[in-house]
Write a protein that holds these residues in place. Structure first.
Motif, short mmCIF file in Angstrom:
data_model
loop_
_atom_site.label_atom_id
_atom_site.label_comp_id
_atom_site.label_asym_id
_atom_site.label_seq_id
_atom_site.Cartn_x
_atom_site.Cartn_y
_atom_site.Cartn_z
N THR A 168 0.85 -1.19 0.00
CA THR A 168 0.00 0.00 0.00
C THR A 168 0.89 1.24 0.00
O THR A 168 1.82 1.31 0.80
N ASN A 170 0.86 5.08 0.79
CA ASN A 170 0.01 6.02 1.52
C ASN A 170 0.30 7.44 1.06
O ASN A 170 1.43 7.90 1.13
N LEU A 171 -0.74 8.12 0.61
CA LEU A 171 -0.56 9.50 0.16
C LEU A 171 -1.16 10.48 1.16
O LEU A 171 -1.14 11.68 0.95
N ALA A 172 -1.70 9.94 2.25
CA ALA A 172 -2.43 10.80 3.17
C ALA A 172 -1.55 11.31 4.30
O ALA A 172 -2.01 11.99 5.19
N GLY A 317 -6.34 8.91 -1.46
CA GLY A 317 -5.39 9.07 -0.37
C GLY A 317 -4.44 7.91 -0.20
O GLY A 317 -3.59 7.94 0.68
N SER A 318 -4.61 6.86 -0.98
CA SER A 318 -3.66 5.75 -0.96
C SER A 318 -3.97 4.90 -2.16
O SER A 318 -5.04 5.02 -2.76
#
Lengths: 416, 622, 377
Positions: A168, A170-172, A317-318
């Protein structure tokens, strides 16, 4: 414009009407509040519309539903990974990712175009195998090159002891690009409608003053916009949109893409796309470099799809490193077909309408299925059944209508 | 390529190939000659010595490890405690024997050598006797086992149950006891081992009697290999102790890899032939098929070089071809009648599954159950296919995108059905709650491997699934016969050019209906053939992707979306499944222990197919 | 014009259906989101059990898509849909498939801070999911590295074969388990061999992977002739094949399925005629009897209770108690430990630590001692 009775309108928009009826029935049985449905719908449009619009150009160039979107999405994910690695967040990060996606996706698009040109008539199997091959390359890149040969240092990107990039991304996080675009100028639906109506009417009037627009059309548009603004002022209507909010910038970007598509098709290149799409042999005879034109179409589409995927993931956001790109092609293609596009013709309107209808059904169907059958699993199967069934039916109806138009002069040629 | 250059290349390849084969064939017989035996003997002594040498330390470590594990376990410690204890124990023992390295190359080993030979012979005798005795025991108790099986069957029928079908009768070996002969030989072997031990102790001062006893099993396992051919022994010994004991390593290697020389030689000859007859092969197969076939040959060569059992792998390929072929065949009438690739194949698949479920529900055993499943599945498929055809007749020209979604949609609809259908057999239902299971295991009481095992026989390691192949041939033949009939020809005319066919008075819709129904029925038969071979029936989402796999196979076989031949079906299925079956084991040997092998496999096999497709020049050969 | 007409038509439709879901009051509900039966029926049945226990007016059930990898958006909207009901005070999701993190974050963005979010069997990386949820529950995959090896050592296995493929070897927990298995194998003197199987998502689908296992196990047994060999695969779809193949080889051993449970693939492989709604004990006894017919009771093992069912039952109980008590402590470790102990005596519960030793405070992992089928004969 000739006057039409309701029956003709209904028949001409049979798919749309069918979808609306289905959605309404679904909405009734789902027991969901409209404000929730609207909230979801706005979210889904902002996520998906760009991707669906990216499909238009290759359709017009006669290349069918472009699976290059999957590969464009891969390019976007490569960029997103590096943005996270460098820790560039926010709008800057998003723009940087978009900038990076451009060359990567263009190169990929170029290669796909080359490949497809070499297997004309075998695009179907070629596309299938190409998808698997590209996935293999992607895995090679993310599992064995990134994090091993090219070290990654950002926390959470590589799991200690594993073979590659984590599952995963994670862009958050604080430095992520979540909502980089959506978060800007977010406003309520009411405000958005007022702004749209205001600007729309103003533009129309200016165009009218410059005598660049058809008078009747302009007036009609103005009235429609005014009605919309009027409707939203009614508290009961506004209540329906209480949960939803409009990510203005994203919508503007989508609108810009519509304009781009239209503008592009009016250029010489656009004419070439059309010519190639209609008949390759004739186009060739007319001195158009068919192969080159097709490659350009795929390149544009791949880049646009990459940006579309960036818009998608900045909202989510991911993303799943090894699966996120796979989901892209299937539903984008389905949506544009539902909107009334064929594998040869497509417009902005069809793409947007398709996105709205398709996702509306996907929002209400699960709960509706569950409530009708009283069993969650049956509900889920029912949803998939209905969703795919409706797509199939929509295609049947479109084809049927197309066939009918041809036989317009032959009355009542009923078969089976 | 210029003709002249090509001939030179062919000549070069052929010469190289012949040279390889000659080298191989010269060295191959050496394996059983004096020379080969000497190499093996030398390696064996060396292995034994290093086994005893390192082995002393190793065996002490092993004992220490075992004790440590047992100790921690007795205390109720967890796995991590064990890990730690074992590590400590090993370090301790290693430290103790740090200086105990001996250089064996200087030692006089003649005594050990002769003793070892004796021991080897004694051991071999004992092993042979054991095999013989076990065989005798099995034969003498066969009657008993048969009687037992018969009794069971009678009991079953007495209770009014359906008699379980013939099973391969197995003899219970738990009652087997060593015969006197065996015991005598064993004692003899042990005696010889003691002598060997004395000889060993002379060279290896640290060896104690106790250590010898613990080492016996190890020595035996090093010496005794069930397969006593040169390659296995050579690999086993040299892996154990290296080859530095040999005077001429290269010579030994030449003998060891003689078979590989022959393999490479044959491969080179095939390549030379392919280049020489390039035009005519291309004419017959088309470039893509040629490339994929050559890749397949390359995989076979790889399998041989890595000493994988090629007969077993090819046997697996044949089984996979058989089990998938009917589903691929189902694509054929679809293409012929002009609906292009029938991606709505799941309609047929679920019909077949339904037939299979009914056969189990009604407890119809064996071949009759399978026949019933085929018949009922086909009947359902025919009805469903008829309506499906009606739908397709309305959208001539854009079938492909529609059929995909129809297929998906049917799979979901049937998922609802699987949950609701009134099946009562507990074999079919979920352990908890209502509905049918996701995966239903077949067994001998219904149609598990009924075709695979019918008249099946072995040629060496290569198992021929006669029934499966016969069934495949029968289906292909019938479909071929049909395509030659008047209806079949009319159907093909529709597929080739609809308007032209219509103009000549062919009923287009009727022909399309026949083709679609046939395709759907073949889908139903295909999934049953597949299930009986796999041993499980898979419901719910499992049939979703199967249409695509079948479509890929026929396209790789050389069909296009508007033209197909039976040969495309067979070639396509064989190549597609063959590359899959051989690809993974070869990739695993190529890069052992790393999952990159799977990525490589995906890249290479799909890359080859993709490359092959680009060579088709925009059209395929008919 | 046509489009505008249809859009207006649609709006009119919506207008006529003005919201009617405006129920209010101190009613609380717990939502349970599981897979459908084709994904794994244990979770689905556990949700049904919860409905039975607390009543249909207290428990809302829903399912995420079968194709959850390609329909992440649907998963997100399912979560958001559950949260859009003001009565829902807790969401228990098992398995927490990809999209859960995004969905949970959207729930918070909607302003529903009051909802307790529990993720069971999370498929997204621990750091990502534990940040978005209140409580995460998972079978202790890493500890399985110890349990599997203990079982193999007990059986006296010489070689251990681990089937997996690249995509799985990028998942944190699977990799951690694999590494621990390797360490243990070295310590116990068991030869561990990694064999790569075809990825079920590659060109020929799951059936190619299943067929590969059926073909490869006999080959491996031949390669290690005369040795005892243990087999394990990381993928659910391959379990029936692996069980069948191991069953037919007298020297092959099967320490546990990837998701240890008595119901995982055993009923299909063995053709068990289990009574509908049977209890675990009975299922184990039936499995043991069938295995014994093939002299395999001493070669198979699994966990005595279906972990995913336990996770859902516990998740729902915990949520109900949380709501009833009006507590503000969302992650009450003591209570979770106590509930687990009460549900399955002998269970071991711990907090997850990643390979760098960082402990996740709300990420709980559970393990059960593997069964010995010979005890159930």
């Amino acid at each position: 414009m000739a006057k039409k009775d309701i029956r003709t309108i209904l028949r001409e928009n049979a798919v749309t009407v069918m979808f609306i009826v289905l959605c309404a029935v679904g909405l009734y049985f789902s027991g969901q509040s409209i404000s929730f449905v609207m909230y979801e719908l706005f979210g889904r449009i902002s996520r998906n519309a760009f991707l669906v619009l990216a499909l238009i150009i290759p359709i017009i160039a006669g290349m069918g539903i472009n699976f290059a979107v999957t590969i464009g999405a891969m390019a976007a994910q490569i960029s997103a990974l590096w943005i996270v690695e460098w820790g560039v967040g926010g709008l800057g990060g998003f723009l940087l990712a978009a900038l990076m996606t451009l060359p990567i996706a263009a190169v990929f698009g170029f290669l796909i175009g080359k490949l497809l040109n070499k297997m004309k008539g075998q695009e179907m199997i070629g596309g299938l195998i190409l998808g698997y091959f590209a996935n293999g390359l992607y895995q090679l890149l993310f599992l064995f090159i990134f994090g091993n040969i090219i070290p990654l240092n950002a926390p959470g990107l590589v799991i200690k002891g594993s073979t590659g990039v984590a599952n995963t991304i994670n862009l958050a996080s604080e430095n992520g690009i979540k909502y980089a675009l959506d978060g800007m100028l977010r406003m309520s639906v009411k405000d958005a409608v007022y702004w749209t109506a205001g600007i729309g009417i103003a533009v129309m009037l200016i165009l009218l003053a410059l005598k660049k627009a058809d008078r009747k059309k302009a007036i009609n548009s103005c009235i429609a916009l005014a009605v919309m603004a009027g409707l939203i002022t009614i508290p009961a209507v506004n209540e329906l949109f209480s949960l939803a909010s409009v990510p203005t910038v994203t919508f503007l970007v989508i609108f810009a893409l519509c304009l781009f598509n239209n503008a592009l098709l009016k250029t010489k290149l656009g004419q070439q796309f059309r010519a190639v799409g209609q008949n390759r042999v004739v186009a060739n005879a007319a001195g158009i470099n068919v192969d080159r034109t097709r490659i350009i179409a795929i390149m544009i589409s791949t880049v646009l799809a990459g940006w579309g995927q960036l818009i998608f993931v900045q909202n989510m956001g991911s993303f799943q490193t090894y699966g996120a790109h796979e989901q892209v092609g299937l539903y984008a293609g389905a949506a544009i077909l539902v909107g009334g596009a064929s594998i040869k013709k497509a417009t902005n309107g069809q793409a947007l309408l398709g996105t709205i209808l398709f996702h509306l059904l996907f929002i209400v169907a699960p709960a509706a299925g569950k409530n009708i059958f009283g069993d969650a699993a049956v509900g889920e199967y029912f949803r998939v059944f209905i969703s795919y069934g409706v797509i199939a039916l929509a295609l049947v109806m479109h084809t049927w209508r197309g066939a009918k138009k041809k036989k317009d002069k032959q009355p009542e040629m009923e078969k089976a | 390529m210029k003709k002249g250059w090509r001939n030179i290349l062919v000549a070069a390849l052929s010469i190289l190939g012949v040279v390889c084969i000659v080298i191989g064939s010269i060295n191959m017989p050496k394996r059983t000659s004096e020379e080969g035996l000497e190499i093996i003997q030398k390696l064996r002594v060396r292995s034994l010595l290093s086994a005893v040498g390192d082995g002393v330390v190793d065996s002490y470590i092993a004992i220490a490890k075992k004790n440590a594990t047992a100790e921690v376990k007795a205390k109720g410690g967890s796995m991590s405690d064990i890990r730690k204890a074992v590590q400590d124990a090993e370090e301790r023992v290693r430290l103790e024997y740090q200086d105990a390295e001996t250089n064996y190359l200087d030692k006089d080993v003649t005594d050990v050598k002769s003793r070892l030979e004796e021991f080897d012979i004694a051991l071999g005798k004992y092993a042979d006797e054991k095999v013989k005795a076990e065989k005798e025991y099995r034969e003498s108790h066969m009657a008993e086992a048969e009687a037992l099986a018969e009794k069971k069957r009678e009991e079953a029928s007495a209770q009014g149950l359906e008699a379980p079908p013939e099973e391969t009768i197995t003899v219970d070996m738990s009652g087997f006891e060593p015969t006197d002969n065996m015991i005598a030989l064993r004692v003899e072997a042990d005696e010889v081992y003691k002598k060997l031990g004395l000889a060993l102790m002379e060279i290896e001062p640290q060896l104690s009697k106790d250590a010898l006893i613990t080492l016996q099993q190890r020595v035996e396992s090093i010496l005794y290999h069930e397969e006593r051919d040169f390659a296995t022994l050579y690999d086993g010994y040299s892996a154990f102790s290296g080859t530095d004991v040999l005077d001429d390593v290269n010579k030994a290697k030449l003998i060891r890899y003689a078979d590989d020389f022959i393999t490479v030689g044959v491969a080179l000859l095939i390549a030379a032939l392919a280049i020489f007859f390039y035009e005519s092969i291309v004419k017959a197969m088309g470039v893509p098929r040629l490339i994929i076939s050559l890749f397949f040959v390359l995989l076979c060569v790889g399998a041989l070089l890595f000493d994988l059992s090629l007969p077993v792998l090819l046997g697996n390929t044949v089984v996979r071809m058989g089990m998938n072929s009917i589903m691929v065949l189902a694509m054929f009438p679809g293409i012929q009648c002009g609906i292009s690739l029938n991606l709505g194949l799941p309609i047929g698949l679920v019909a077949g599954l339904l037939g299979g479920l009914m056969a189990i529900e009604f407890e119809i055993p064996g071949i009759w159950g399978f026949a019933f499943a085929l018949a009922s599945g086909s009947a359902i498929a025919a009805v469903a296919g008829y309506f499906y055809a009606k739908l397709l007749n309305r959208l001539k020209g854009s079938e492909m995108s529609v059929t995909t979604y129809v297929g998906f949609s049917i799979v979901s609809l049937m998922s609802i059905a699987w949950l609701m259908l009134p099946f009562n057999s507990l074999k079919l239902r979920w352990p908890l709650g209502t509905g049918l299971r996701n995966t239903i295991g077949l067994d001998k009481s219904n149609f598990w491997r009924i075709l695979d095992n019918f008249l099946a026989f072995n040629i060496g390691d290569f198992r021929v699934p006669t029934g499966l192949l016969l069934f495949m041939a029968l289906c292909c033949f019938l479909v071929w016969l049909f395509s030659r009939s008047k209806t079949g020809i009319a159907m093909r005319a529709v597929g080739n050019n609809r308007r032209f066919a219509q103009a000549t008075g062919v009923n287009v819709d009727k022909m399309r209906t026949i083709g679609t129904v046939l395709s759907t029925v073949l889908g139903a038969i295909g999934i049953l053939v597949y299930s009986q071979s796999y041993g499980f029936m898979q419901l719910y989402t499992a049939p979703r992707q199967m249409g695509f796999v079948a479509a890929s196979a026929i396209l790789i076989g050389g069909a296009s979306t508007s033209r197909a031949k039976i040969s495309h079906v067979i070639i396509g299925t064989f190549l597609f499944q063959g590359v899959l079956t051989l690809g993974m084991p070869v990739a695993n040997e190529l890069v052992p222990g790393s999952t990159i092998s799977e990525t490589m496999r995906i890249l290479i096999s799909n890359g080859i197919i993709l490359y092959a497709l680009t060579k088709s020049g925009g059209d395929t050969r008919g | 014009m046509k489009r505008i007409t249809s859009i207006l038509l649609m709006m009119a439709m919506l207008l006529s259906l003005t919201s009617f879901a405006l129920a209010e009051g101190d009613n609380w509900k717990v939502a349970v989101l599981t897979g459908t039966v084709s994904q794994g029926e244990e979770e689905f049945r556990a949700a049904e059990k919860a409905v039975e226990k607390y009543g249909a007016d207290r428990i809302v059930t829903a399912t995420y898509p079968d194709q959850f990898m390609s329909e992440m958006e649907t998963t997100v909207s399912q979560i958001v849909a559950l949260a859009s009901d003001p009565d829902v005070k807790a969401i228990v999701m098992c398995q927490a498939v990809p999209g859960t993190k995004a969905g949970f974050e959207k729930v918070r963005e909607m302003g529903r801070d009051d909802i307790l979010l529990i993720a069971g069997v999370a498929q997204e990386d621990p750091a990502a999911i534990s940040g978005a949820s209140d409580v995460v529950l998972y079978a202790d995959e890493i500890k399985q590295g110890d349990l599997i090896m203990e079982k193999l050592a007990e059986w006296g296995v010489d070689v251990f074969i681990h089937y997996s493929f690249p995509r799985h070897m990028a998942m944190e927990l699977i990799v951690a388990r694999h590494n621990l298995l390797k360490e243990n194998a070295d310590a116990l003197g068991i030869e561990m061999v990694d064999v790569t199987a075809p990825d079920p998502t590659a060109e020929a689908g799951l059936s190619a992977s299943q067929q590969f296992i059926l073909e490869d196990v006999p080959q491996q047994m031949k390669k290690y002739e005369g040795k005892k060999v243990g087999f394990f695969t990381t993928n659910c779809g391959m379990q029936p094949s692996l069980q069948t193949a191991v069953l037919n080889e007298p020297n092959a051993y099967y320490p546990q399925p990837c998701c240890p449970s008595p119901y995982h693939a055993f009923p299909a492989t063995l053709g068990l005629e289990l009574e509908v709604g049977a209890d675990n004990e009975d299922a184990l006894r039936q499995i043991a009897a069938k295995l014994n017919e093939k002299d395999a009771a001493g070669r198979f093992s699994t966990w005595p209770a279906p972990v995913n069912m336990v996770i859902i039952e516990l998740g729902v109980d915990y949520a109900v108690e949380y709501i009833k008590s009006g507590s503000t402590e969302r992650n009450d470790s003591e209570k979770i430990f106590a509930l687990f102990e009460e549900k399955v005596p002998g269970i071991s519960v711990a907090k997850y630590k990643d390979s760098e030793g960082k402990e996740f405070d709300n990420y709980y992992i559970i393990a059960l001692p593997p069964v010995n089928f010979e005890d159930y004969l």
